[in-house]
Design a protein around this motif. Structure first.
Motif, mmCIF file in Angstrom:
data_model
loop_
_atom_site.group_PDB
_atom_site.id
_atom_site.type_symbol
_atom_site.label_atom_id
_atom_site.label_comp_id
_atom_site.label_asym_id
_atom_site.label_seq_id
_atom_site.Cartn_x
_atom_site.Cartn_y
_atom_site.Cartn_z
ATOM 1 N N VAL A 95 1.037 -1.230 0.090
ATOM 2 C CA VAL A 95 0.080 -0.027 -0.061
ATOM 3 C C VAL A 95 0.673 1.261 0.023
ATOM 4 N N GLU A 96 0.321 2.213 -0.374
ATOM 5 C CA GLU A 96 0.866 3.709 -0.640
ATOM 6 C C GLU A 96 -0.043 4.732 0.101
ATOM 7 N N ASP A 119 11.595 -3.437 7.778
ATOM 8 C CA ASP A 119 12.020 -3.087 6.712
ATOM 9 C C ASP A 119 10.805 -3.193 5.417
ATOM 10 N N ARG A 120 9.840 -3.701 5.966
ATOM 11 C CA ARG A 120 8.711 -3.381 5.140
ATOM 12 C C ARG A 120 8.235 -2.034 5.025
ATOM 13 N N PHE A 121 8.501 -1.151 5.918
ATOM 14 C CA PHE A 121 8.016 0.267 5.896
ATOM 15 C C PHE A 121 9.047 1.394 5.256
ATOM 16 N N SER A 122 8.822 2.135 4.266
ATOM 17 C CA SER A 122 9.502 3.160 3.760
ATOM 18 C C SER A 122 8.787 4.151 3.597
ATOM 19 N N ALA A 123 9.611 5.329 3.458
ATOM 20 C CA ALA A 123 8.865 6.725 2.958
ATOM 21 C C ALA A 123 9.827 7.671 2.160
ATOM 22 N N LEU A 161 4.223 7.486 2.009
ATOM 23 C CA LEU A 161 4.734 6.081 3.036
ATOM 24 C C LEU A 161 4.195 4.759 2.321
ATOM 25 N N THR A 162 4.944 4.003 2.297
ATOM 26 C CA THR A 162 4.837 2.609 1.375
ATOM 27 C C THR A 162 5.027 1.493 2.633
ATOM 28 N N ILE A 163 4.074 0.736 2.708
ATOM 29 C CA ILE A 163 4.137 -0.638 3.497
ATOM 30 C C ILE A 163 3.975 -1.716 2.499
#
Lengths: 117, 112
Positions: free
Chosen positions: A19-20, A63-67, A77-79
């Motif tokens: 998701v974004e 590490d599944r989370f990034s922005a 924010l990407t999950i």
């Protein structure tokens, strides 16, 4: 002027999907924050952008989370590979130059409610 | 590490009575303290802050908060509660060079 805008307001996704989440800060605000609010919990800091400095990623839970943030504007924010425990309201906030929130109050968006089924 | 404790999940008060929402904090160095409020179906809003100076800080909607360094507290107060004050209240702290750390929130219910 407009406040902090977040989209979508609600997102339902299946476990394992990516998701974004998008945040448009107030124009001219150089600091941008992402927080997570789980049901019955307080706000959990995720990541902080300040101008062109390297972001503070110390709150990202895995590490599944990034922005990312483009200049001093939009942030995403990407999950990846979402899990049920990722279900929460994701809040974005911005503040004027000089904020870690110390001298400049944070202006929050209405959040994105993410439900992972 | 910074932390905030809001010991009460829920505070109930009758309209017209004084209200107090408690907050204690832990931070290295001088604290910058904040209260934010979240009304139903609305985003978090800034209410008041303590940076330096007078220990009693006045904010929006008649709210005030008292900074007590010896007790590491920053309780939110209002002399006379209104039904419209019913909301979720968050206390937050920073040392100045780190992002705000929020408490778990206290739900205030003002009963007519």
């Amino acid at each position: 002027g407009a406040g902090v805008s977040q989209s979508p307001s609600n997102k339902v996704t299946e476990k394992g999907k990516d998701v974004e989440l998008r945040c448009d800060p107030i124009s001219g605000h150089t600091a941008l924050y992402w927080y997570r609010q789980r049901l019955g919990q307080g706000l959990e800091f995720l990541i902080y952008f300040q101008g062109n400095s390297a972001p503070d990623k110390s709150g990202l839970p895995s590490d599944r989370f990034s922005a990312e943030r483009t200049g001093e504007s939009v942030s995403t924010l990407t999950i990846q590979r979402t899990q049920q425990e990722d279900s929460a309201v994701y809040l974005c906030a911005s503040s004027p130059r000089g904020g870690t929130g110390a001298n400049s109050p944070l202006h929050f968006g209405n959040g994105t409610r993410l439900t992972v089924t | 590490a910074q932390s905030v404790a809001q010991p009460e999940d829920q505070v109930n008060v009758a309209e017209g009575n004084p209200l107090t929402v408690k907050c204690t904090y832990s931070v290295s160095g001088n604290p910058y303290l904040f209260w934010y409020v979240q009304y139903p179906n609305r985003g978090l809003q800034f209410l008041l802050k303590y940076i330096t100076g007078d220990n009693l800080v006045k904010g929006s909607y008649g709210f005030e908060a008292e900074f007590n360094k010896s007790q590491t507290s920053f309780h939110l107060k209002k002399p006379s509660a209104l039904v419209s004050d019913s909301a979720l209240y968050f206390c937050a702290v920073t040392s100045g060079n780190t992002p705000l750390v929020f408490g778990k929130g206290t739900r205030l219910s003002v009963i007519a």
